[in-house]
Design an enzyme around this catalytic site. Structure first.
Site, PDB file in Angstrom:
ATOM      1  N   HIS A   1       0.582  -1.010  -0.158  1.00  0.00           N
ATOM      2  CA  HIS A   1       0.314   0.327   0.183  1.00  0.00           C
ATOM      3  C   HIS A   1       1.086   1.736   0.448  1.00  0.00           C
ATOM      4  O   HIS A   1       0.987   2.287   1.214  1.00  0.00           O
ATOM      5  CB  HIS A   1      -1.093  -0.146   1.152  1.00  0.00           C
ATOM      6  CG  HIS A   1      -1.841  -1.032   0.803  1.00  0.00           C
ATOM      7  ND1 HIS A   1      -3.224  -1.275   2.116  1.00  0.00           N
ATOM      8  CD2 HIS A   1      -2.637  -1.715   0.124  1.00  0.00           C
ATOM      9  CE1 HIS A   1      -3.769  -2.083   1.860  1.00  0.00           C
ATOM     10  NE2 HIS A   1      -3.866  -2.617  -0.025  1.00  0.00           N
TER      11      HIS A   1
ATOM     12  N   ARG B   1      -3.448  -3.297   9.284  1.00  0.00           N
ATOM     13  CA  ARG B   1      -5.378  -3.303  10.162  1.00  0.00           C
ATOM     14  C   ARG B   1      -5.689  -4.316  10.156  1.00  0.00           C
ATOM     15  O   ARG B   1      -6.509  -4.221  11.533  1.00  0.00           O
ATOM     16  CB  ARG B   1      -5.770  -2.451   9.132  1.00  0.00           C
ATOM     17  CG  ARG B   1      -5.833  -3.851   7.991  1.00  0.00           C
ATOM     18  CD  ARG B   1      -7.726  -2.662   6.617  1.00  0.00           C
ATOM     19  NE  ARG B   1      -7.562  -4.008   5.533  1.00  0.00           N
ATOM     20  CZ  ARG B   1      -7.283  -4.128   4.581  1.00  0.00           C
ATOM     21  NH1 ARG B   1      -5.869  -3.490   4.165  1.00  0.00           N
ATOM     22  NH2 ARG B   1      -7.321  -5.430   3.623  1.00  0.00           N
TER      23      ARG B   1
ATOM     24  N   TYR C   1       0.312  -8.644   4.429  1.00  0.00           N
ATOM     25  CA  TYR C   1       0.509  -8.763   2.676  1.00  0.00           C
ATOM     26  C   TYR C   1       1.988  -9.421   2.998  1.00  0.00           C
ATOM     27  O   TYR C   1       2.236 -10.586   1.448  1.00  0.00           O
ATOM     28  CB  TYR C   1       0.604  -7.557   1.744  1.00  0.00           C
ATOM     29  CG  TYR C   1      -0.847  -7.006   1.495  1.00  0.00           C
ATOM     30  CD1 TYR C   1      -1.585  -7.327   0.690  1.00  0.00           C
ATOM     31  CD2 TYR C   1      -1.788  -6.577   2.927  1.00  0.00           C
ATOM     32  CE1 TYR C   1      -2.590  -6.964   0.122  1.00  0.00           C
ATOM     33  CE2 TYR C   1      -3.001  -5.857   2.268  1.00  0.00           C
ATOM     34  CZ  TYR C   1      -3.668  -6.765   1.157  1.00  0.00           C
ATOM     35  OH  TYR C   1      -4.575  -5.855   1.128  1.00  0.00           O
TER      36      TYR C   1
END
Length: 890
Positions: free
Chosen positions: A283, A358, A292
């Site tokens: 991101h 998150r 990720y």
């Protein structure tokens, strides 16, 4: 145990990537390659190998599935399929599966495709016992009919599709569909021969963030783990349709993910991926190894397994065994990811919170995160040889032996991996060993994170800057993240079940304003859903739509406005500096660049340093306050304990009095009546303790100790979490400043696993001012310009400087902003490490006063020379990206 020198060249440079990809480019252009000229497999054979490899990955083989250790995995596959079939039988109107309503929910559509895949998988899973699902044509046709129904009613019309989260349409659905097409290839050909091509065409149409239905390497959506997911899907699609060009391009596109990110010359403008210091970013600016990153690790290893025995990387002879071979190079790269990127972040089987974005608000534990990494390492070891294979296998054993939660291999994706895992554990010739040293300091400066490890603990620090996001909020996840990148720390103690101290229950019960290590204004903030009634700020006229660049920049993962965040590493010791800043949304709102109804928040101010040693982490803070005159709280530490645990806080004031005055060991919620020498938190239920030594140089701040019982629902941090109440004792040690107070300075040391005797040895409690003078630690300076400490027992001087000009710290004179460590060995050798924490300076100069020294060895960027009154060290920090540069002097 270390990986070999060759494999510690952790990332594939761009030039090597081009060399690996060259056979692919030639093959795509129809030109003969060296491999094809020597009689390697033709595309048809390669496609068959790809398909067979893929089925083996997900369904296992007859050999692997005959192993008794794999029985639980097979039972889980079968049980899941039966549950999905029952839901298929019970579906009502507007559903394919009972309880999964379709038509408006992209998540439910994605789930429906996943359920079809799980049924198909059970029909292709070989096993030692008979199963009515195995090779059951009737069940396979039910799956195919389900594919037809979903396509005809909910997926095939792209003008009606693509609502909600782009990930579901471009990655999630395609992953389930592509695997299902592979598993049911033969039955599809017999029952619905056109369906595969129809689905591939639709999947291309949904790749809207790509280019002409294909990957676009210039797209901000096609990077890192996302790119690996998309290209893996396309490899399978090409194999199942016989489209060699699709496979060739997908492999070539995925190869770009393996290159080390050069922040000064990013390829295709991409900053997502692994960096030279082991950092991983997704991101664009989020530290993401633990989420990720592990997805990318899994996909990379699966790619190696899928390509095994094919000519797509010019090897044609299996993956990873030939020096210089295409897949061999990729295996070496991924081994480096594990050693330098993942292993430092895993403590006793737990993935640290600082790299989960998150994901910290999800109910899955850090132990579950690590199980994914372990499976990848298990498979990677099977594609390595010699010392490299032994090191990886030893690490698998090490994680299993040190983890405080049993790892259930039934959670692995592949039955083959389960069997291989059992073989590793049973191999007595493989010693259990970590991939790094028990005493280490890792400066992940490229992602503003730091990890400091000793045999009894690990300390993880989360920072942020104008380069790296303060936090990540998205899709109703991580609802109260505001201070997670503002110096929040996590002290993991050896032998502890980390679910009892961190993870979802920590974020649920600890106030977001009082995370350990955080300085925050006293105010109440509202979550994004509370502010705007949706999971994002909705203002299409100003460019704010879900996943828009404006949303990313100002809502989902805003960066800071501060440039100084970083630190130096000298061997196993480290110094880190941070100047708190506002997030970019606040600055943009002040500049009139955001709509009037967009809510922003101003941060408190502080200049902070962390000096990470052996028995202690020294924390200095100066200029702590608020320019707007608000009250401010600085939380020195927060910990949670079970409601039934016996928690005590004891200590001593500098006048010699005990803490608390009553001596009952229960601190309640009181502020110290005078300057504190030390405190000790102990949790008998977990068998842990942490000490806090208050040092001179920290002013006369008086800490407040609170021990409260808190009950909250896990849903307060994530809208989709179960509404499960959690009750914890929450310990908080803070310094509270009233509104309008002048800025404070503070200095203390965290002492993991401290005993009262150990804390008394720091010399505090014998009169004001003795804390620094009699113990091993002294605060050399603590201002907003320079912060420094000396540890006499280690002969170590560490300093951070924050402003232009010349700064004095003991015998050091430092020019401008820098992070410096200097240590003198018993033989008189002086070691120096220097870092530019702003990543913007060309040169940093340090003078060691009163010493005439010559260089014994140094990095190429370091120049040492005598000057009047001492020795000057000039360090070229141009484009060093936070790297520590060192010299040994005598």
């Amino acid at each position: 145990m270390q990986l070999s020198r060759r494999t510690l060249l952790t990332m594939l440079p761009a030039s090597a990537l081009l060399a690996v990809a060259a056979p692919l480019r030639a093959r795509a252009a129809g030109r003969p390659t060296a491999a094809s000229a020597s009689g390697a497999a033709e595309p048809g054979a390669d496609h068959a190998a790809l398909l067979a490899n893929t089925v083996a990955i997900f369904a296992g083989t007859a050999e692997s599935n005959a192993r008794p250790e794999v029985a639980a995995k097979l039972a889980a596959i079968t049980s899941t399929a039966r549950t999905r079939l029952a839901a298929l039988d019970g579906a009502g109107p507007g559903e394919l599966f009972k309880g999964v309503a379709l038509g408006t929910s992209d998540a439910n559509l994605n789930t429906s495709y996943q359920y079809l895949y799980e049924i198909a998988l059970a029909t292709r899973t070989p096993g030692p016992a008979a199963s009515d699902l195995r090779d059951n044509v009737s069940v396979q046709r039910r799956v195919i009919d389900g594919l037809v129904l979903l396509h005809d009613a909910y997926y095939g019309d792209q003008s009606k599709g693509y609502y909600g989260n782009w990930f579901n349409w471009e990655i999630g659905i395609s992953a389930s569909v592509s695997r299902t097409l592979v598993l049911l290839k033969d039955e599809l050909a017999a029952h619905k021969p056109d369906l595969t091509a129809t689905y591939v065409s639709s999947m291309d149409a949904y790749l809207r963030n790509g280019k002409d239905g294909d990957v676009d390497l210039d797209s901000r959506f096609h990077t890192g783990a996302n790119l690996a997911d998309i290209t893996t899907n396309r490899i399978l699609q090409g194999a199942v349709t016989g489209d060699d060009a699709r496979v060739v391009k997908a492999v070539a596109d995925q190869l770009t993910v393996y290159a080390t990110v050069d922040p000064y010359n990013p390829r295709h403008g991409v900053t997502d991926g692994f960096y030279a210091d082991g950092s991983f970013i997704q991101h664009d600016s989020v530290a993401y190894t633990g989420s990720y990153g592990k997805v990318l690790l899994t996909r990379a290893v699966q790619t190696v397994k899928i390509l095994e025995g094919t000519d797509y990387l010019g090897t044609g002879n299996g993956a990873g065994t030939g020096t210089g071979s295409g897949t061999g190079d990729l295996v070496a790269v991924v081994r480096g990811w594990v050693a330098d990127g993942f292993a430092p972040l895993i403590f006793e089987g737990w993935m640290m919170e600082i790299v989960k974005g998150r994901g910290v608000s999800r109910t899955a534990t850090g132990y579950t995160d690590v199980a994914v990494v372990v499976e990848a390492v298990v498979d990677l070891s099977g594609h390595s040889t010699g010392a490299d294979a032994t090191a990886l296998q030893g690490y698998v054993k090490f994680v299993r032996q040190t983890s405080k939660a049993a790892l259930d291999p039934a959670v692995f994706v592949s039955p083959v991996s389960v069997a291989r895992y059992a073989d590793i554990l049973a191999d007595a010739s493989v010693p259990s060993a970590d991939l790094g040293d028990a005493e280490s300091h890792t400066a992940f400066n490229a992602m503003d994170k730091t990890v400091h490890r000793r045999p009894g603990y690990a300390f993880a620090l989360a920072r942020s800057s104008d380069r790296i996001s303060k936090y990540e909020y998205m899709s109703g996840e991580n609802l109260m993240p505001w201070f997670q990148g503002d110096g929040a720390h996590y002290l993991y103690l050896a032998g502890q079940d980390q679910t009892r101290s961190f993870g979802i229950d920590y974020y649920t019960t600890v106030s977001p304003y009082r995370l350990a290590g955080v300085t925050a204004p006293v105010e109440t903030r509202r979550t994004i859903p509370e502010l705007y009634g949706t999971a994002w700020y909705d203002n299409p006229e100003r460019g704010f739509t879900s996943s828009s660049e404006s949303q990313n920049t100002y809502v989902y993962f805003p960066r800071g406005t501060n440039s100084l965040s970083g630190g130096a590493r000298l061997g196993a010791y480290g110094a880190v500096g941070l100047v708190l800043g506002d997030d970019v949304a606040y600055a943009a709102k002040q500049a009139g660049e955001l709509p009037d109804d967009f809510v922003v928040h101003r941060n408190a101010t502080a200049t902070k340093s962390w000096f990470m040693l052996d028995d202690e982490i020294v924390v200095l803070a100066a200029g702590v306050g608020d320019a707007a005159g608000r009250a401010v709280t600085t939380t020195l530490d927060s910990r949670i304990a079970a409601a039934s645990d016996a928690v005590t806080v004891t200590g001593r004031l500098r006048d010699g009095a005990t803490w608390p005055r009553g001596g009952d060991g229960n601190a309640g919620g009181s502020t110290a009546p005078g300057p504190v020498a030390w405190l000790r938190y102990a949790d008998a239920g977990q068998g842990i303790a942490v000490g806090y030594v208050f040092l001179d140089g920290g002013g006369d701040s008086r800490p407040t100790v609170a021990l409260d019982t808190v009950t909250r629902s896990r849903r307060v941090v994530r809208t989709s979490n179960p509404d499960t109440p959690v009750t914890k004792q929450v310990f908080s040690l803070s310094v509270d400043q009233p509104a309008g107070a002048r800025p404070l300075s503070m200095a203390h040391a965290l002492v993991p696993n401290a005993t009262e005797r150990q804390l008394k040895a720091y010399g505090a409690g014998r009169g004001h001012g003795s804390g620094a003078g009699r113990g091993p630690l002294s605060v050399v300076a603590n201002t907003t310009r320079v912060q420094a400490v000396e540890h006499r027992g280690l002969s170590l001087l560490a300093a951070n400087t924050f402003t232009p000009g010349t700064h004095r710290a003991g015998l050091l004179s430092i020019d401008g902003a820098a992070s410096v460590l200097l240590r003198t060995s018993h033989d008189g050798t002086v070691s120096v490490a220097v870092c530019d924490p702003t990543m913007a300076r060309n040169t940093v100069s340090v003078t060691v006063g009163g010493r005439r020294l010559r260089a014994v060895s140094s990095d190429d960027r370091v120049r040492v020379r005598e000057v009047p009154g001492g020795t000057r060290i000039d360090v070229d920090t141009h484009q060093a990206h936070g790297r520590s540069l060192t010299a040994r002097l005598r």
